[in-house]
Design a protein around this motif. Sequence first.
Motif, mmCIF file in Angstrom:
data_model
loop_
_atom_site.group_PDB
_atom_site.id
_atom_site.type_symbol
_atom_site.label_atom_id
_atom_site.label_comp_id
_atom_site.label_asym_id
_atom_site.label_seq_id
_atom_site.Cartn_x
_atom_site.Cartn_y
_atom_site.Cartn_z
ATOM 1 N N LEU A 30 40.976 40.704 42.416
ATOM 2 C CA LEU A 30 41.996 40.542 43.460
ATOM 3 C C LEU A 30 43.394 40.416 42.865
ATOM 4 O O LEU A 30 44.353 40.993 43.387
ATOM 5 N N VAL A 31 43.530 39.681 41.763
ATOM 6 C CA VAL A 31 44.834 39.554 41.095
ATOM 7 C C VAL A 31 45.309 40.926 40.638
ATOM 8 O O VAL A 31 46.476 41.277 40.795
ATOM 9 N N ASN A 32 44.404 41.738 40.093
ATOM 10 C CA ASN A 32 44.781 43.081 39.636
ATOM 11 C C ASN A 32 45.200 43.983 40.795
ATOM 12 O O ASN A 32 46.140 44.766 40.669
ATOM 13 N N ILE A 33 44.522 43.879 41.922
ATOM 14 C CA ILE A 33 44.896 44.680 43.097
ATOM 15 C C ILE A 33 46.273 44.248 43.590
ATOM 16 O O ILE A 33 47.140 45.080 43.872
ATOM 17 N N VAL A 34 46.504 42.934 43.671
ATOM 18 C CA VAL A 34 47.811 42.427 44.111
ATOM 19 C C VAL A 34 48.890 42.852 43.121
ATOM 20 O O VAL A 34 49.980 43.272 43.513
ATOM 21 N N ARG A 35 48.595 42.767 41.817
ATOM 22 C CA ARG A 35 49.567 43.185 40.792
ATOM 23 C C ARG A 35 49.959 44.647 40.995
ATOM 24 O O ARG A 35 51.118 45.023 40.913
ATOM 25 N N SER A 36 48.982 45.483 41.286
ATOM 26 C CA SER A 36 49.267 46.905 41.502
ATOM 27 C C SER A 36 50.125 47.103 42.749
ATOM 28 O O SER A 36 51.055 47.912 42.755
ATOM 29 N N LYS A 37 49.871 46.329 43.804
ATOM 30 C CA LYS A 37 50.680 46.424 45.028
ATOM 31 C C LYS A 37 52.113 45.948 44.773
ATOM 32 O O LYS A 37 53.075 46.557 45.223
ATOM 33 N N VAL A 38 52.262 44.846 44.026
ATOM 34 C CA VAL A 38 53.594 44.317 43.705
ATOM 35 C C VAL A 38 54.356 45.317 42.842
ATOM 36 O O VAL A 38 55.537 45.577 43.058
ATOM 37 N N SER A 39 53.668 45.901 41.878
ATOM 38 C CA SER A 39 54.293 46.884 41.000
ATOM 39 C C SER A 39 54.795 48.082 41.795
ATOM 40 O O SER A 39 55.909 48.562 41.583
ATOM 41 N N LEU B 118 36.711 45.004 51.266
ATOM 42 C CA LEU B 118 35.683 44.963 52.305
ATOM 43 C C LEU B 118 35.487 46.307 52.997
ATOM 44 O O LEU B 118 34.373 46.657 53.374
ATOM 45 N N VAL B 119 36.582 47.071 53.154
ATOM 46 C CA VAL B 119 36.445 48.380 53.815
ATOM 47 C C VAL B 119 36.143 49.500 52.833
ATOM 48 O O VAL B 119 35.909 50.622 53.265
ATOM 49 N N GLY B 120 36.171 49.200 51.540
ATOM 50 C CA GLY B 120 35.814 50.205 50.557
ATOM 51 C C GLY B 120 36.966 51.034 50.012
ATOM 52 O O GLY B 120 36.736 52.040 49.342
ATOM 53 N N ARG B 121 38.212 50.655 50.317
ATOM 54 C CA ARG B 121 39.358 51.400 49.762
ATOM 55 C C ARG B 121 39.529 51.095 48.276
ATOM 56 O O ARG B 121 40.086 51.896 47.541
ATOM 57 N N ARG B 122 39.080 49.936 47.848
ATOM 58 C CA ARG B 122 39.125 49.542 46.437
ATOM 59 C C ARG B 122 37.724 49.127 46.027
ATOM 60 O O ARG B 122 36.903 48.727 46.846
ATOM 61 N N HIS B 123 37.480 49.187 44.737
ATOM 62 C CA HIS B 123 36.156 48.840 44.213
ATOM 63 C C HIS B 123 36.303 47.735 43.162
ATOM 64 O O HIS B 123 37.251 47.738 42.385
ATOM 65 N N CYS B 124 35.364 46.802 43.172
ATOM 66 C CA CYS B 124 35.369 45.727 42.180
ATOM 67 C C CYS B 124 33.970 45.609 41.593
ATOM 68 O O CYS B 124 33.030 45.221 42.290
ATOM 69 N N PRO B 125 33.819 45.978 40.313
ATOM 70 C CA PRO B 125 32.491 45.877 39.686
ATOM 71 C C PRO B 125 32.159 44.411 39.374
ATOM 72 O O PRO B 125 32.482 43.901 38.308
ATOM 73 N N LEU B 126 31.533 43.728 40.328
ATOM 74 C CA LEU B 126 31.263 42.288 40.194
ATOM 75 C C LEU B 126 30.329 41.953 39.037
ATOM 76 O O LEU B 126 30.310 40.816 38.570
ATOM 77 N N GLU B 127 29.573 42.939 38.571
ATOM 78 C CA GLU B 127 28.685 42.670 37.439
ATOM 79 C C GLU B 127 29.465 42.521 36.129
ATOM 80 O O GLU B 127 28.974 41.944 35.166
ATOM 81 N N ARG B 128 30.736 43.033 36.112
ATOM 82 C CA ARG B 128 31.554 42.949 34.897
ATOM 83 C C ARG B 128 32.807 42.094 35.053
ATOM 84 O O ARG B 128 33.331 41.591 34.072
#
Length: 198
Positions: A71-80, A54-64
């Motif tokens: 969100l799962v990928n962002i959480v996975r990266s944080k957990v990693s 929402l604040v623009g720190r991460r980007h999600c190409p919703l068209e693809r």
Amino acid sequence: SSPPDIVSAVENLFTEDYDRLRLRLWRQFGKQLRNIPDAPTPDDLLHDAIEDLLVGRRHCPLERVELTTCLVNIVRSKVSHLYEKWRKTGIVKVSEEVLKWKTPQNPEEEPGAILRKKILECIEDVGLKVPTLCHHKALEPYGSCRLCLVEVEQEGRAPSIQTSCTYPATNGLSVRTNTERVEKSRRIVAELLLARCP
């Protein structure tokens, strides 16, 4: 400000798939996060991931990509990131979850007797490694090589260096596997072993 399509996708998520996504994250990352002392919950990481979008720190190409996958990928990266940081510090908090009871394999012992796990087993259970030479699962712990040294801290006591293969694990124990003191002690032990058997 965030793009309107992200805002509407997040609003949609909260009305339709939020509980399913939370359950998926708990199943996928819950156990791994429980092993890391003071780690956030999967819910906390999900909220951080939504805020990042929402604040623009991460980007999600919703068209693809679907928002849930993103969100799962962002959480996975944080957990990693948290897991790697924890692995480098090598701190294990022994809790009831890490302590599991086992029945003895030795026939001379009383039937129904219960043995406690050793610290080394708990460390291995949470995915960390400690060097050993004399330890083998088929043998009784002996602690003769002294390479499995760790720093043990119990409530009300000063931290001490102990062999992890012989020290019983108890609830609330804090174990550090790679502090400077531990590394120095292991190095001295390894040098003494090499000097004795060149």
